[in-house]
Design an enzyme around this catalytic site. Structure first.
Site, PDB file in Angstrom:
ATOM      1  N   ARG A   1      71.279  18.256  -7.805  1.00  0.00           N
ATOM      2  CA  ARG A   1      71.032  19.600  -7.280  1.00  0.00           C
ATOM      3  C   ARG A   1      69.545  19.893  -7.128  1.00  0.00           C
ATOM      4  NH1 ARG A   1      76.248  21.950  -9.354  1.00  0.00           N
ATOM      5  NH2 ARG A   1      76.356  24.123  -8.768  1.00  0.00           N
TER       6      ARG A   1
ATOM      7  N   ARG B   1      86.627  31.441 -13.224  1.00  0.00           N
ATOM      8  CA  ARG B   1      85.355  31.068 -13.827  1.00  0.00           C
ATOM      9  C   ARG B   1      84.517  32.296 -14.127  1.00  0.00           C
ATOM     10  NH1 ARG B   1      82.766  26.140 -10.513  1.00  0.00           N
ATOM     11  NH2 ARG B   1      80.922  27.364 -11.010  1.00  0.00           N
TER      12      ARG B   1
ATOM     13  N   LYS C   1      83.700  21.517  -2.568  1.00  0.00           N
ATOM     14  CA  LYS C   1      83.381  20.174  -3.075  1.00  0.00           C
ATOM     15  C   LYS C   1      84.435  19.707  -4.076  1.00  0.00           C
ATOM     16  CE  LYS C   1      79.307  21.370  -4.769  1.00  0.00           C
ATOM     17  NZ  LYS C   1      79.269  22.818  -4.434  1.00  0.00           N
TER      18      LYS C   1
ATOM     19  N   ARG D   1      88.871  32.955  -6.121  1.00  0.00           N
ATOM     20  CA  ARG D   1      89.228  31.625  -6.628  1.00  0.00           C
ATOM     21  C   ARG D   1      89.787  31.625  -8.056  1.00  0.00           C
ATOM     22  NH1 ARG D   1      84.591  27.010  -6.404  1.00  0.00           N
ATOM     23  NH2 ARG D   1      83.461  28.240  -7.933  1.00  0.00           N
TER      24      ARG D   1
ATOM     25  N   ARG E   1      73.381  31.928  -7.720  1.00  0.00           N
ATOM     26  CA  ARG E   1      73.807  30.554  -7.419  1.00  0.00           C
ATOM     27  C   ARG E   1      73.467  30.185  -5.979  1.00  0.00           C
ATOM     28  NH1 ARG E   1      79.804  31.211  -9.189  1.00  0.00           N
ATOM     29  NH2 ARG E   1      80.141  29.075  -8.524  1.00  0.00           N
TER      30      ARG E   1
HETATM   31  P1  AMP Z   1      79.430  24.068 -10.517  1.00  0.00           P
HETATM   32  O1  AMP Z   1      80.735  23.956 -11.239  1.00  0.00           O
HETATM   33  O2  AMP Z   1      79.006  22.784  -9.867  1.00  0.00           O
HETATM   34  O3  AMP Z   1      79.391  25.243  -9.575  1.00  0.00           O
HETATM   35  O4  AMP Z   1      78.331  24.370 -11.632  1.00  0.00           O
HETATM   36  C1  AMP Z   1      78.396  25.506 -12.462  1.00  0.00           C
HETATM   37  C2  AMP Z   1      77.050  25.750 -13.113  1.00  0.00           C
HETATM   38  O5  AMP Z   1      76.703  24.632 -13.948  1.00  0.00           O
HETATM   39  C3  AMP Z   1      75.869  25.906 -12.159  1.00  0.00           C
HETATM   40  O6  AMP Z   1      75.738  27.213 -11.647  1.00  0.00           O
HETATM   41  C4  AMP Z   1      74.702  25.494 -13.071  1.00  0.00           C
HETATM   42  O7  AMP Z   1      74.385  26.533 -13.982  1.00  0.00           O
HETATM   43  C5  AMP Z   1      75.299  24.355 -13.868  1.00  0.00           C
HETATM   44  N1  AMP Z   1      75.139  23.054 -13.188  1.00  0.00           N
HETATM   45  C6  AMP Z   1      76.136  22.244 -12.714  1.00  0.00           C
HETATM   46  N2  AMP Z   1      75.629  21.122 -12.186  1.00  0.00           N
HETATM   47  C7  AMP Z   1      74.283  21.223 -12.293  1.00  0.00           C
HETATM   48  C8  AMP Z   1      73.199  20.381 -11.903  1.00  0.00           C
HETATM   49  N3  AMP Z   1      73.396  19.202 -11.279  1.00  0.00           N
HETATM   50  N4  AMP Z   1      71.947  20.810 -12.194  1.00  0.00           N
HETATM   51  C9  AMP Z   1      71.719  21.953 -12.841  1.00  0.00           C
HETATM   52  N5  AMP Z   1      72.694  22.819 -13.210  1.00  0.00           N
HETATM   53  C10 AMP Z   1      73.966  22.442 -12.955  1.00  0.00           C
END
Ligand code: AMP
Length: 213
Positions: free
Chosen positions: A86, A159, A13, A125, A170
């Site tokens: 989400r 990360r 994404k 990554r 996740r």
């Molecule tokens: P991402 O970078 O999108 O993979 O997000 C990393 C982490 O941030 C996720 O595993 C969640 O802990 C938190 N997170 C990001 N976006 C959301 C969302 N829309 N709702 C809830 N938690 C989020």
């Protein structure tokens, strides 16, 4: 045009959002990036969400909806929602916010990638600390001169939550809490599904076709 990129962690994404930013002048709104920034700058909210993010669970709807509300209230249009919504309450909240702002959601792109590929992608990554360009040890290694192809910076990060343990959480969060959004947006007539496997350029072509059809 306002679009959502929907897909499990590692679906690509972020990479595709950046291509859409460059190619179509859209604005990427990544709640993951916003939360990581809050964590890195040590804000009160950042400190609160740090442990939840490290574990791979979702932070509360209230927090992420607040972050998105703030961005949308800042004005503008042409957003790519990356990693948001989400959950179903987040999707409802986004719909309401868009109505309030007189904006419409035009398309939801679901990026389909099988679990085995997701794990392989995430474990390999890293991202450029300067511009966020995404690298992969196997398919797109950091150049031999150690400089980012896009901005020339030479600091690369992995990360904290890109590890096998938190990835399991996740993925579970995705299947339990986020995947119902596929049906939700299908019912609204907004869903387009694309194959998220293969070369980055081919995937962006598939997305372009979906967006322009
Ligand atoms: P991402 O970078 O999108 O993979 O997000 C990393 C982490 O941030 C996720 O595993 C969640 O802990 C938190 N997170 C990001 N976006 C959301 C969302 N829309 N709702 C809830 N938690 C989020």
């Amino acid at each position: 045009m306002n679009i959502i990129l929907l897909g499990p962690p590692g679906a690509g994404k972020g990479t595709q959002a950046r291509i859409l930013v460059d190619g179509r002048g859209l604005v990427q709104l990544s709640t993951g990036d916003m939360l990581r920034d809050a964590k890195d700058s040590g804000t009160e909210m950042g400190n609160r969400v740090a442990a939840v993010m490290a574990s791979g669970q979702l932070v509360t709807d209230e927090i992420v909806i607040g972050l998105i509300r703030e961005k949308l209230e800042g004005g503008g249009t042409g957003f790519i929602f990356d990693g948001f919504p989400r959950t179903l309450p987040q999707a409802d909240a986004l719909g309401q916010l868009m109505d309030e702002m007189g904006q419409t959601l035009d398309c939801v792109i679901e990026m389909q990638v099988d679990d085995e590929a997701l794990v392989a992608r995430i474990i390999a990554r890293s991202t450029c600390g300067g511009c966020g360009e995404v690298y992969n040890d196997e398919t797109k290694p950091i150049p031999a001169d150690g400089k980012c192809v896009k901005c020339g910076a030479s600091d690369f990060k992995r990360r904290a939550d890109d590890n096998a343990e938190s990835l399991k959480t996740r993925l579970l969060a995705y299947y339990k809490q986020t995947s119902p959004l596929i049906g939700y947006y299908y019912a609204k007539g907004l869903l387009k599904s694309v194959n998220g496997l293969g070369e980055i350029d081919d995937i962006s072509t598939n997305i372009a076709v979906a967006l322009d059809s």
